[in-house]
Scaffold this motif. Structure first.
Motif, PDB file in Angstrom:
ATOM      1  N   GLY A  48      42.362  38.997  44.063  1.00 41.89           N
ATOM      2  CA  GLY A  48      42.603  37.683  43.491  1.00 41.89           C
ATOM      3  C   GLY A  48      41.457  37.240  42.600  1.00 41.89           C
ATOM      4  O   GLY A  48      41.670  36.663  41.522  1.00 41.89           O
ATOM      5  N   GLU A  49      40.227  37.511  43.029  1.00 44.92           N
ATOM      6  CA  GLU A  49      39.053  37.159  42.217  1.00 44.92           C
ATOM      7  C   GLU A  49      39.046  37.936  40.911  1.00 44.92           C
ATOM      8  O   GLU A  49      38.743  37.389  39.844  1.00 44.92           O
ATOM      9  N   ARG A  50      39.383  39.213  40.987  1.00 43.98           N
ATOM     10  CA  ARG A  50      39.380  40.038  39.768  1.00 43.98           C
ATOM     11  C   ARG A  50      40.421  39.540  38.772  1.00 43.98           C
ATOM     12  O   ARG A  50      40.144  39.435  37.569  1.00 43.98           O
ATOM     13  N   ILE A  51      41.606  39.226  39.269  1.00 43.00           N
ATOM     14  CA  ILE A  51      42.668  38.739  38.381  1.00 43.00           C
ATOM     15  C   ILE A  51      42.269  37.416  37.740  1.00 43.00           C
ATOM     16  O   ILE A  51      42.429  37.223  36.526  1.00 43.00           O
ATOM     17  N   ALA A  52      41.723  36.501  38.541  1.00 43.72           N
ATOM     18  CA  ALA A  52      41.349  35.186  38.018  1.00 43.72           C
ATOM     19  C   ALA A  52      40.198  35.269  37.024  1.00 43.72           C
ATOM     20  O   ALA A  52      40.232  34.637  35.961  1.00 43.72           O
ATOM     21  N   GLU A  53      39.182  36.068  37.356  1.00 42.97           N
ATOM     22  CA  GLU A  53      38.002  36.145  36.500  1.00 42.97           C
ATOM     23  C   GLU A  53      38.266  36.908  35.211  1.00 42.97           C
ATOM     24  O   GLU A  53      37.732  36.549  34.146  1.00 42.97           O
ATOM     25  N   ASN A  54      39.054  37.962  35.270  1.00 40.08           N
ATOM     26  CA  ASN A  54      39.294  38.783  34.084  1.00 40.08           C
ATOM     27  C   ASN A  54      40.386  38.241  33.182  1.00 40.08           C
ATOM     28  O   ASN A  54      40.524  38.680  32.035  1.00 40.08           O
ATOM     29  N   ASN A  55      41.187  37.308  33.687  1.00 43.87           N
ATOM     30  CA  ASN A  55      42.304  36.770  32.902  1.00 43.87           C
ATOM     31  C   ASN A  55      42.323  35.242  32.957  1.00 43.87           C
ATOM     32  O   ASN A  55      43.294  34.629  33.409  1.00 43.87           O
TER      33      ASN A  55
END
Length: 452
Positions: free
Chosen positions: A163-170
């Motif tokens: 979830g963190e990766r999706i939010a931070e990268n997009n």
């Protein structure tokens, strides 16, 4: 109105959405389209069902035991890999000669064998009909909640990291890490529950009427080795769920699409293939399988011209404005206007426009109304294409926010563009070949192509 381009322009790397064996970009795409767009704009209507918490829990417990009992009964009566699941759409019915049918399952089940089908819907719409559902997804809500707790315990770290990766990268998508993690948690809880259901049912194949919003079910089927065939149920013309940027087809095996897609006719097959996601060998012409009134235009009996307007939640404001315009322009002694709201939209916006004997809600099913009307108007509904079968004057009401969809339908030759300050005429009857859009349904074609 959301388009696929908005979502894909906002995404940096599609691999950000990979979680375990699946790529969940379509799960997020569906959420983005409906929860973050339509729902926040108040364009999708859900009737509130108020229950006290005790009664709700009791109903869920009862529903769960009914669902489990049904599964046991079905397994005892049938050998593994012999049943076909038909996962239809709740609340889509048709009435023919005072008999109520499910719009989508009636012909397929009738022309095969009812005993070989498990009919599944999301919840009980309370409408008695031929071939009612055997199981409802809502019956397993308690199991879903229990598994959700287990997933939180054993998978929370991986879900939070993704979830963190999706939010931070997009960041342009607008999700914070908690929202993104919750979407993954919900997906995985549903997926694990449905894996249990499918393991117990052991079906041979799954037919479903829509792939978006059903990613958990498709994931469960793929993990269980059960082929999934989607049955075309609505227009794919400029539909963002069937149009993807070039080069995305490599995600098809992992991104929770059906294995095969059966379309009404050759026109639709070409559009889907041009949409860059479905491989050509995954799309085939299954024919027009809906149970509808025979396509013979009856016409009205009082010499008034009848206009049928099929509405849609995404453009209901523009449709309401157009109805108001027609009320000013048309004489009620010569014209009748029938408004048919979409099942998912709140019809209240039209109530102030109603006038007995002149502007009314449809009292029949959409296809009965098509058989009785002289003119049909919509914006981008599949009904615009289906009206071709009934020989009526057919119009696309131009709405600028969905300009591309309007123009795509008009360019197909099945309807004429209708501008917001233009009165339709009865002689604009399309001459496009019906067979190009709606081939005859042949059950042997449908069941011969799933490799089951």
């Amino acid at each position: 109105m959301m388009t696929g381009h908005e979502f894909f322009d906002a995404v940096e790397q599609m691999e950000d959405f990979s979680f375990r064996q699946f790529n969940l970009f379509k799960v997020f795409f569906t959420d983005y389209a409906f929860n973050r767009q339509l729902n926040r704009q108040g364009q999708v209507w859900r009737q509130a069902q108020r229950q006290n918490s005790g009664r709700m829990i009791l109903n869920r417990i009862i529903g769960f035991f009914i669902g489990v009992t049904q599964i046991i009964r079905l397994r005892l009566a049938h050998a593994p890999r012999t049943l076909s699941i038909f996962y239809g759409a709740t609340g889509r019915i048709t009435r023919i000669e005072d008999v109520t049918y499910d719009l989508y399952n009636a012909r397929i089940v009738t022309e095969s064998n009812r005993s070989q089908f498990v009919i599944v819907e999301d919840f009980d719409d309370g409408v008695p009909k031929t071939y009612s559902a055997d199981l409802y997804i809502s019956q397993f809500s308690l199991l879903i909640q229990a598994i959700r707790l287990l997933v939180r315990v054993f998978m929370s770290r991986g879900i939070l990291e993704r979830g963190e990766r999706i939010a931070e990268n997009n960041p342009a998508l607008g999700y914070d890490h908690r929202e993104a993690a919750n979407i993954i948690l919900t997906f995985y809880s549903n997926y694990l529950t449905l894996r249990i259901v499918l393991a117990l049912l052991a079906p041979r194949r799954i037919l479903m009427t829509c792939h978006y919003g059903r990613e958990s079910f498709i994931a469960a089927a793929k993990s269980s080795g059960v082929p999934v065939i989607e049955l075309m149920h609505g227009t794919v013309a400029d539909n963002p769920f069937y149009i993807y940027p070039a080069g995305f087809s490599d995600l098809f095996p992992r991104a929770l699409f059906p294995d095969r897609l059966a379309v009404y006719g050759a026109y639709w097959r070409n559009l889907v293939i041009e949409g860059n996601m479905f491989p050509p060998d995954s799309v085939f012409v299954g024919g027009y399988y809906l149970k509808t009134v025979a396509p013979q235009h009856k016409g009205n009996k009082d010499n008034r011209t009848t206009i049928l307007i099929t509405s849609q939640p995404t453009v209901q404001d523009e449709i309401a404005d157009y109805v108001a315009y027609l009320k000013l322009k048309l004489d009620s002694s010569d014209w009748r206007i029938i408004i048919q709201p979409h099942p998912s939209e709140n019809p209240d916006i039209f109530k102030g426009l109603l006038q007995s004997g002149f502007v009314e809600f449809g009292a029949k099913g959409t296809y009965e109304l098509l058989a009785d009307c002289d003119i049909h108007i919509s914006v981008y509904s599949t009904v615009l294409f289906e009206a071709l079968r009934y020989g009526v004057a057919n119009y696309v009401l131009f709405v600028d926010s969905v300009r591309n969809r309007c123009e795509a339908i008009v360019s197909s030759g099945i309807a004429r563009m209708l501008w917001p300050h233009e009165v339709p005429e009865t002689h604009d009857i399309p001459t496009s070949p019906v067979a190009l859009f709606f081939a005859d349904y042949d059950s042997s074609t449908l069941f011969a192509t799933d490799n089951a």
